[in-house]
Design a protein around this motif. Sequence first.
Motif, mmCIF file in Angstrom:
data_model
loop_
_atom_site.group_PDB
_atom_site.id
_atom_site.type_symbol
_atom_site.label_atom_id
_atom_site.label_comp_id
_atom_site.label_asym_id
_atom_site.label_seq_id
_atom_site.Cartn_x
_atom_site.Cartn_y
_atom_site.Cartn_z
ATOM 1 N N PRO A 1 0.791 -1.233 0.000
ATOM 2 C CA PRO A 1 0.000 0.000 0.000
ATOM 3 C C PRO A 1 0.820 1.279 0.000
ATOM 4 O O PRO A 1 0.360 2.308 -0.500
ATOM 5 C CB PRO A 1 -0.837 -0.122 1.278
ATOM 6 C CG PRO A 1 -0.934 -1.586 1.535
ATOM 7 C CD PRO A 1 0.372 -2.159 1.076
ATOM 8 N N GLY A 2 2.033 1.238 0.529
ATOM 9 C CA GLY A 2 2.848 2.446 0.587
ATOM 10 C C GLY A 2 3.879 2.544 -0.516
ATOM 11 O O GLY A 2 4.802 3.365 -0.420
ATOM 12 N N ALA B 1 -6.200 -1.292 -0.219
ATOM 13 C CA ALA B 1 -5.745 -0.555 0.960
ATOM 14 C C ALA B 1 -5.115 0.774 0.569
ATOM 15 O O ALA B 1 -5.303 1.798 1.247
ATOM 16 C CB ALA B 1 -4.753 -1.405 1.753
ATOM 17 N N ALA B 2 -4.354 0.784 -0.521
ATOM 18 C CA ALA B 2 -3.731 2.025 -0.984
ATOM 19 C C ALA B 2 -4.787 3.037 -1.419
ATOM 20 O O ALA B 2 -4.676 4.238 -1.129
ATOM 21 C CB ALA B 2 -2.769 1.731 -2.139
ATOM 22 N N ALA C 1 -6.355 4.461 1.660
ATOM 23 C CA ALA C 1 -5.440 5.328 2.420
ATOM 24 C C ALA C 1 -5.045 6.578 1.647
ATOM 25 O O ALA C 1 -4.385 7.464 2.201
ATOM 26 C CB ALA C 1 -4.188 4.539 2.802
ATOM 27 N N THR D 1 -2.964 6.569 -0.918
ATOM 28 C CA THR D 1 -1.568 6.444 -1.360
ATOM 29 C C THR D 1 -1.447 5.775 -2.727
ATOM 30 O O THR D 1 -0.333 5.548 -3.201
ATOM 31 C CB THR D 1 -0.749 5.633 -0.341
ATOM 32 O OG1 THR D 1 -1.330 4.325 -0.178
ATOM 33 C CG2 THR D 1 -0.703 6.342 1.007
#
Length: 417
Positions: free
Chosen positions: A52-53, A128-129, A132, A134
Amino acid sequence: MESEPPGLDLLVAELDERLRAVDAALAAHYPGERPGRQPVHTVYVPADRFHPGLVPEYGRTARRATEEHEERLLALLGGDGDLLARVRAKLGREPVEDLRIDLEDGYGTRPDDEEDRDARAAAGALAAAVAAGTAAPFTGLRFKGLEAPTRHRGVRTLVLFLERLLEDGPLPEGFVLTLPKVTAVEQVEALVHAASRLEPALGLADGALRFELQVETPQSVLGPDGTALVARMVHAAGGRCTGLHYGTYDYSAACGIAAAHQSLEHPVADHAKAVMQAAAAGTGVRLSDGSTNVLPVGGPEEVAAAWATHLRLVRRSLERGYYQGWDLHPAQLPTRFAATFAFYREALPAAAERLRAYVGRQESGVLDEPATARALADVLLRGLDCSALSSDEVGAATRLDAPTLAALAHRTHRGEG
């Protein structure tokens, strides 16, 4: 106005009737340019490395490379500190415009249970990214192609990925599938069939699954009957095809080019890309150049040499109307944005002056036609889209607002974003 010649209305009506089917086919096959933003690059990441990051991580890595080799990069940019500052800001704000999770060549052939696991995990990481904030603005999946040896594995991966992705929310905006190694029009038709079957099963709207085609084989450019199959592929996609992406190394190798001479600027590459360009013109299908495997890694001199090559190749692609390309390493991002920003910033003064003259029908040293005005407006819109140009400076230079530019560029008519 003088009276019309006798019989003119009848003649025109007869021609309208004769050409009715041709007019309809032309409108259907060539709806015009696709409105909206086109990313300047696509970054490929093997599925098992995606998390995700990753996008902000790539930005940090790219900024570190810029800082570590700042003097050399600045020299390559002709000492343009303002350009370098703009690149730094972009890397901090939006380091990746388009990201493709790769389960094809960049991922390789692995045991089925491992690929199943990685496909699901990557889909969960993308969800998830997105949640979030991102994720890249544009994302997608490259799965193994529809040729017989990889067909089952590719479709299984596609289904598993989409099922997991949609567990956590809707399909991300700008999501696209990548079909590699296309060798036949029937493979494109097969993907259209698969998409139309998957959409209702996954609760997606009709037409939600769009795809880009990778031109990696000579068979996709020139068929056995001598026709340009890539053109037929575009029209066989039923409006789902968003892009044609050139595959540098697979295509060159298939043409018998020795490894040392495979590159984006080899004559076989230029031929393939010219055919792709003609096939896509007016269809709303966008073009992307391929990648260079000369990566900016190693010592300072090696990094500088790779950056110089990348700057030159990106600029070359832009000058030839290929406004997107592939990047394979975070240290390629500084030169991707540097070359792209420089291209659009250099275009601004002349394009603005010519557009002002065109809109105002003023006397100037250049007599532009509507098609040229469209190209002038389009280049400024592309500069705005990627942040090479600001709306204030474009507005001040052209005395035109964004909707007017979009209308001039024909980005506001037929077609979907």
